[in-house]
Design a protein around this motif. Structure first.
Motif, PDB file in Angstrom:
ATOM      1  N   ARG A   2     -64.425   5.863 102.746  1.00  0.00           N
ATOM      2  CA  ARG A   2     -63.565   4.755 102.930  1.00  0.00           C
ATOM      3  C   ARG A   2     -64.338   3.743 103.685  1.00  0.00           C
ATOM      4  O   ARG A   2     -64.591   3.861 104.868  1.00  0.00           O
ATOM      5  N   LEU A  56     -63.124   6.183 111.966  1.00  0.00           N
ATOM      6  CA  LEU A  56     -63.109   7.150 110.867  1.00  0.00           C
ATOM      7  C   LEU A  56     -64.423   7.924 110.815  1.00  0.00           C
ATOM      8  O   LEU A  56     -64.438   9.135 110.580  1.00  0.00           O
ATOM      9  N   HIS A  60     -64.949  12.056 111.982  1.00  0.00           N
ATOM     10  CA  HIS A  60     -65.230  13.017 110.916  1.00  0.00           C
ATOM     11  C   HIS A  60     -66.715  13.143 110.583  1.00  0.00           C
ATOM     12  O   HIS A  60     -67.285  14.232 110.655  1.00  0.00           O
ATOM     13  N   SER A 234     -58.830   2.523 104.097  1.00  0.00           N
ATOM     14  CA  SER A 234     -58.299   3.312 105.204  1.00  0.00           C
ATOM     15  C   SER A 234     -57.230   2.580 106.008  1.00  0.00           C
ATOM     16  O   SER A 234     -56.454   3.211 106.718  1.00  0.00           O
ATOM     17  N   GLU A 259     -56.609   8.373 102.833  1.00  0.00           N
ATOM     18  CA  GLU A 259     -56.888   8.797 104.202  1.00  0.00           C
ATOM     19  C   GLU A 259     -55.657   9.435 104.844  1.00  0.00           C
ATOM     20  O   GLU A 259     -54.509   9.119 104.499  1.00  0.00           O
ATOM     21  N   GLU A 261     -55.376   9.953 108.533  1.00  0.00           N
ATOM     22  CA  GLU A 261     -55.605   9.849 109.966  1.00  0.00           C
ATOM     23  C   GLU A 261     -54.263   9.821 110.700  1.00  0.00           C
ATOM     24  O   GLU A 261     -53.195   9.801 110.083  1.00  0.00           O
ATOM     25  N   HIS A 264     -51.548   7.253 109.620  1.00  0.00           N
ATOM     26  CA  HIS A 264     -51.048   7.548 108.285  1.00  0.00           C
ATOM     27  C   HIS A 264     -50.072   8.723 108.336  1.00  0.00           C
ATOM     28  O   HIS A 264     -48.989   8.688 107.739  1.00  0.00           O
ATOM     29  N   CYS A 276     -50.192  11.163 101.530  1.00  0.00           N
ATOM     30  CA  CYS A 276     -51.505  10.637 101.913  1.00  0.00           C
ATOM     31  C   CYS A 276     -52.562  11.479 101.204  1.00  0.00           C
ATOM     32  O   CYS A 276     -52.505  12.712 101.262  1.00  0.00           O
ATOM     33  N   GLY A 278     -56.203  12.621 101.271  1.00  0.00           N
ATOM     34  CA  GLY A 278     -57.318  12.678 102.201  1.00  0.00           C
ATOM     35  C   GLY A 278     -58.631  12.993 101.516  1.00  0.00           C
ATOM     36  O   GLY A 278     -58.669  13.635 100.469  1.00  0.00           O
ATOM     37  N   GLN A 279     -59.703  12.513 102.143  1.00  0.00           N
ATOM     38  CA  GLN A 279     -61.052  12.849 101.693  1.00  0.00           C
ATOM     39  C   GLN A 279     -61.626  13.924 102.625  1.00  0.00           C
ATOM     40  O   GLN A 279     -61.339  13.929 103.816  1.00  0.00           O
ATOM     41  N   ARG A 281     -64.151  14.279 104.435  1.00  0.00           N
ATOM     42  CA  ARG A 281     -65.227  13.439 104.946  1.00  0.00           C
ATOM     43  C   ARG A 281     -66.332  14.235 105.640  1.00  0.00           C
ATOM     44  O   ARG A 281     -67.501  13.864 105.594  1.00  0.00           O
ATOM     45  N   THR A 322     -60.616  16.111  97.164  1.00  0.00           N
ATOM     46  CA  THR A 322     -59.545  15.478  97.935  1.00  0.00           C
ATOM     47  C   THR A 322     -58.474  16.513  98.258  1.00  0.00           C
ATOM     48  O   THR A 322     -58.508  17.635  97.760  1.00  0.00           O
TER      49      THR A 322
END
Length: 336
Positions: A2, A56, A60, A234, A259, A261, A264, A276, A278-279, A281, A322
């Motif tokens: 992101r 971010l 991570h 993000s 994302e 976080e 979110h 949501c 998420g990746q 990361r 993801t």
């Protein structure tokens, strides 16, 4: 990736030295309970990005970078400007390559401007992988990151499920000039349009929460039959959620975002967001160090001279995947 908070360029080249730092393989804050490899102080792998101290990243990407360094017994470093300054990122890559580290991980903020410095590093014998965002036209050895078409698909699936048969218009927000966002928009449309939803033209939110709130509020006020909103950087999710709350449309407009976080997840917990995506990361940098280390030390050979033959012992693409956070699973992530 992101590539968040993509705003106006600002950092001078002089800021580069201030945001480059080495992470020792013996860092006691992250070495607990992990086996240590024998440290090689001469071997250094460097992660480079614009906006290098983005929360971010520091939450991570950076910790996972340190873990990989510890496990392999090598040094890892972080470099790049503290704002979205592409010329400064180019300079950081060039300056870092000049001291000949063992390998570079580059976040591909600009798929055109970063080609020359990446290719120059490769020509100098320094292996380069792209992480989080790709520079596919370069000679980089591999891309390690998320399939953004999949992010679009996952968001659309969540919206379709939450709408439960309702149809209407869906707004898309993000960094619309970014290749990864364009892939995500395509993935979203591939699912949403089949479900009878009309996707509005994507709108620019500049990777800024306040701007995302402003843009989302304008869409809510101006679009008739708006049933959904999806955010693809993000900061899109919190901005969209805030606009929905302020307009009194919670429960009427279904919203999702990329994302997962804290902000979110809080909006998801409140019922303002439906999901949501998420990746993973941490895998960007963790696998990035491992991939470069493998290039340097691999005992696997495909020819009698793999380098001359242009063959590398790592995959060309690492799809890190993801995960979708829903109201049923949000507490697991809030407690993480």
């Amino acid at each position: 990736m992101r590539l968040a908070s993509l705003g106006t360029a600002g950092a001078a080249l002089g800021t580069l030295a201030g945001c480059e730092r080495q992470e020792s393989a013996s860092n006691p804050r992250t070495s607990r309970d992990r086996p240590m490899a024998r440290a090689n102080p001469e071997e250094e792998y460097v992660w480079l990005s614009a906006n290098a101290n983005l929360p971010l990243f520091t939450t991570h990407d950076h910790p996972a970078l340190r873990i990989a360094g510890e496990e392999l017994g090598v040094q890892v470093s972080i470099a790049g400007p503290s704002s979205v300054d592409i010329p400064a990122l180019v300079a950081a890559i060039e300056q870092t390559a000049a001291r000949r580290p063992a390998g570079l991980m580059v976040v591909g903020w600009d798929p055109s401007a970063l080609v020359p410095p990446i290719d120059a590093a490769m020509a100098a014998g320094i292996p380069v992988v792209c992480v989080d965002a790709d520079v596919p036209a370069s000679r980089r050895l591999s891309f390690i990151g998320t399939d953004w078409f999949e992010i679009g698909v996952r968001q659309a699936e969540a919206i379709v499920q939450a709408l439960a048969g309702r149809t209407g218009k869906v707004a898309l927000l993000g960094l619309i000039e970014q290749e990864i966002d364009q892939k995500a928009f395509a993935g979203f449309r591939s699912v949403a349009q089949k479900a009878g939803l009309t996707c509005l033209d994507p709108q620019q939110d500049k990777g800024n929460t306040a701007e995302a709130t402003r843009v989302a509020a304008g869409i809510i006020q101006g679009a008739t039959d708006l049933v959904g909103m999806a955010g693809f950087d993000s900061e899109s999710g919190p901005g969209i959620a805030q606009a929905i709350k302020e307009s009194g449309k919670v429960g009427k407009i279904v919203a999702t975002c990329v994302e997962a976080e804290e902000p979110h997840l809080r909006f998801l917990k409140e019922g303002v967001l439906a999901a949501c995506v998420g990746q993973k990361r941490e895998l960007f940098t963790y696998l990035g160090v491992q991939a470069l280390h493998q290039v340097t030390h691999s005992k696997i050979h495909f020819t009698h001279d793999d380098k001359a033959a242009g063959v590398t012992p790592i995959p060309a693409i690492y799809n890190t995947g993801t995960y979708t956070v829903t109201p049923k699973t949000v507490d697991y992530f809030l407690k993480a």
